[in-house]
Design an enzyme around this catalytic site. Structure first.
Site, PDB file in Angstrom:
ATOM      1  CD  GLU A 201      19.022   4.799  15.107  1.00 34.97           C
ATOM      2  OE1 GLU A 201      19.969   5.412  14.613  1.00 34.97           O
ATOM      3  OE2 GLU A 201      17.834   4.983  14.771  1.00 34.97           O
ATOM      4  CD  GLU A 333      15.123   6.858  17.504  1.00 34.16           C
ATOM      5  OE1 GLU A 333      15.410   7.339  16.397  1.00 34.16           O
ATOM      6  OE2 GLU A 333      15.951   6.703  18.426  1.00 34.16           O
TER       7      GLU A 333
HETATM    8  O1  AHR Z   1      15.441  10.927  16.166  1.00 32.53           O
HETATM    9  C1  AHR Z   1      16.665  11.389  15.680  1.00 32.53           C
HETATM   10  C2  AHR Z   1      17.711  10.292  15.584  1.00 32.53           C
HETATM   11  O2  AHR Z   1      17.309   9.318  14.694  1.00 32.53           O
HETATM   12  C3  AHR Z   1      17.988   9.518  16.852  1.00 32.53           C
HETATM   13  O3  AHR Z   1      18.890  10.136  17.687  1.00 32.53           O
HETATM   14  C4  AHR Z   1      18.586   8.246  16.332  1.00 32.53           C
HETATM   15  O4  AHR Z   1      18.365   7.164  17.191  1.00 32.53           O
HETATM   16  C5  AHR Z   1      17.944   8.089  14.974  1.00 32.53           C
HETATM   17  O5  AHR Z   1      18.882   7.835  13.989  1.00 32.53           O
END
Ligand code: AHR
Length: 531
Positions: A201, A333
């Site tokens: 991110e 994610e």
């Molecule tokens: O999964 C939780 C968080 O969500 C992670 O650390 C981040 O990469 C995303 O914003």
């Protein structure tokens, strides 16, 4: 013809219903479909069923790691119950140590004598980081569950040198000092490093970078990854694939800018897409995981269905830069994000997991199947105790969530060959938006059988799918269904399971067709044996 236009991802408006809220009916709605078993599509990489485990709340500590002295049965500190449950669903790969945590992680904190490891604040997620679970413990964990490794390196608060040393510590087979340090710490042979995430991110917790700045930084870090097979590094021990930190949601400008600058230096680029109540991350806490109002069922499932459109947008950009499809899109994610469970530390992101999450899972896996020519990995957030978890623990007790059970039902799709399934679903309503009532996918598994999955998001209505079978003479059909009376049915650690798959009796072979009576709010997976 493009693969996606052939797949059976439901979404047509061929049949119009009034949307959600119509009365339950005993007569299932009739839907025609055609399965082309003689038209193999892309392989559905097993990595589409990957997991994500971050140092966050009880995601690692208590959830995976209890330490060798714990009364909870463990193998070298790793919980036996959790490891066995994850092994049973054939977890193919685990991304670690974050997430945002990766952006503040220094790997040297997590090696050497446990008593000497530094304790640090976990500034992203609150609490203290003991560093008891480090590189050796992570690789022990993935080896115990039979998964491949995916390490996210710290590019935000670290340097290419630190990254390079970690890669060598993990992969070097030479008689060099860093490999000797690993040996002195108890590991003789190098580990097999599957994937390396360069940045997490980067547009947010990874340094609030612009895409232009990130692209340059990525090029600098990737240069020193010294990947086996890349220029000058034909015989390096490090053969891991390089994954660039990609966009959030529909940020195609990020995708375009980063690919334009750095495409030749990456093997994959990531995408993060979370299912939140109204699509706005800042409103993620406005919806609960359980006890939700009836209309939240469709609102959440609509947000989950948006994954399809988001993938299409990014694939269009990727196809311009990489028409050969060399670069994989890794959704590293994804999952539901609700208000934290009452009474828990908000930063720990603990939430329950219901039948609705099971539908999100099946619908999302069907979407990934439809995009398998580009989407080569996905990692649900997260494996244990965090967000849309497979497993919830409470001390020594453990629950397998509805999401876990869907992953179990979908294991035959790992490395299966996709088959086109033509079908069109009626649409359900979420405010002014609509989404397909059900989605489906089919594939020929490595076991030679044809597997068909249907995710029926319609809370009120079942569907009868009459699937004409082209290219297969099926002699037998069997399968499982996952459903429950309540939309928020869930499993609690230590209590009897309320949601779990049972034998499916709604499938039959009639002439050359497969007839599936899919109940409302259910996930069904069946296998066809050839005559
Ligand atoms: O999964 C939780 C968080 O969500 C992670 O650390 C981040 O990469 C995303 O914003």
């Amino acid at each position: 013809m493009v693969w996606k236009s052939m797949i059976a991802l439901a979404g047509g408006a061929a049949i119009s219903l009034s949307g959600a809220g119509h009365a339950a009916t005993s007569a299932p709605f009739q839907i025609p479909a055609v399965l082309h078993a003689d038209q193999p599509g892309p392989v559905l990489s097993r990595h589409l069923q990957g997991q994500f485990a971050e140092h966050l709340g009880a995601g690692v500590y208590d959830g995976i790691w209890v330490g060798p002295d714990s009364a909870i049965p463990n193998t070298r500190g790793i919980r036996n119950d959790v490891a066995a449950a994850l092994k049973a669903i054939k977890v193919p790969v685990v991304r670690w140590p974050g997430g945002c945590f990766a952006d503040i992680y220094h790997w040297r904190d997590g090696i050497g004598a446990a008593a000497k490891r530094p304790v640090r604040k976990n500034d992203w997620w609150s609490g203290l980081e003991s560093n008891a679970f480090g590189t050796h413990e992570y690789f022990d964990f993935v080896e115990q569950i039979g998964a491949e490794s995916y390490v996210a390196i710290n590019m935000a608060t670290s340097t290419p040198s630190e990254m390079r040393e970690w890669m060598d510590y993990i992969t070097s087979s030479a008689k060099d000092s860093i490999a000797d340090e690993r040996r002195a710490n108890g590991r003789q042979e190098p580990w097999k490093l599957g994937f390396v995430g360069i940045g997490n991110e980067a547009w947010g917790c990874g340094g609030a970078q612009t895409p232009e700045y990130f692209a340059n930084e990525y090029r600098r870090f990737a240069t020193f990854m010294h990947r086996n097979g890349s220029t000058f590094h034909m015989h390096n021990d490090n053969a891991a694939l390089r994954v660039a930190s990609g966009p959030n949601n529909d940020d195609v400008a990020w995708m375009d800018t980063v690919l334009k600058s750095a495409a030749p230096m990456m093997d994959a680029i990531s995408l993060h897409y979370y299912t939140v109540f109204d699509g706005k991350w800042e409103n993620r806490d406005k919806a609960g995981a359980t006890g939700f109002p009836a209309d939240h069922w469709n609102h959440i499932l609509y947000q989950a269905s948006r994954m399809d459109g988001v993938l299409r947008m990014h694939e269009a950009v990727m196809d311009r830069h990489d028409p050969q499809k060399r670069i994989g899109l890794y959704v590293d994610e994804w999952g539901t994000w609700y208000a934290p469970e009452a009474g828990t530390e908000p930063g720990f992101l603990r939430q329950q997991n219901t039948l609705r999450d099971a539908l999100v899972t099946a619908m999302t896996l069907n979407i990934f199947h439809a995009h398998a020519d580009r989407v080569k990995m996905a990692n649900i957030a997260q494996a244990v105790n965090v967000l849309q978890a497979m497993i919830l623990t409470d001390g020594a007790k453990m629950a397998r969530t509805p999401t876990y059970h869907v992953f179990a039902m979908y294991t035959p799709f790992q490395d299966a060959t996709a088959l086109p399934l033509e079908v069109s679903a009626p649409m359900l309503k979420s405010g002014a938006n609509s989404f397909p009532a059900f989605s489906a996918s089919a594939a020929r598994g490595k076991d030679g059988r044809v597997h068909v999955a249907v995710a029926n998001a319609d809370a009120d209505r079942g569907y009868r799918l009459s699937v004409k079978l082209d290219g297969i003479r099926a002699g037998k059909v069997s399968g499982q269904v996952l459903t429950a009376a309540q939309t928020d049915a869930h499993n609690v650690p230590g209590a009897a399971e309320q949601v779990r798959p049972v034998r499916f009796d709604g499938a039959k072979l009639v002439g050359g067709a497969l007839v599936l009576d899919i109940p409302e709010k259910s996930v069904v997976v069946v296998a066809l044996d050839q005559n």
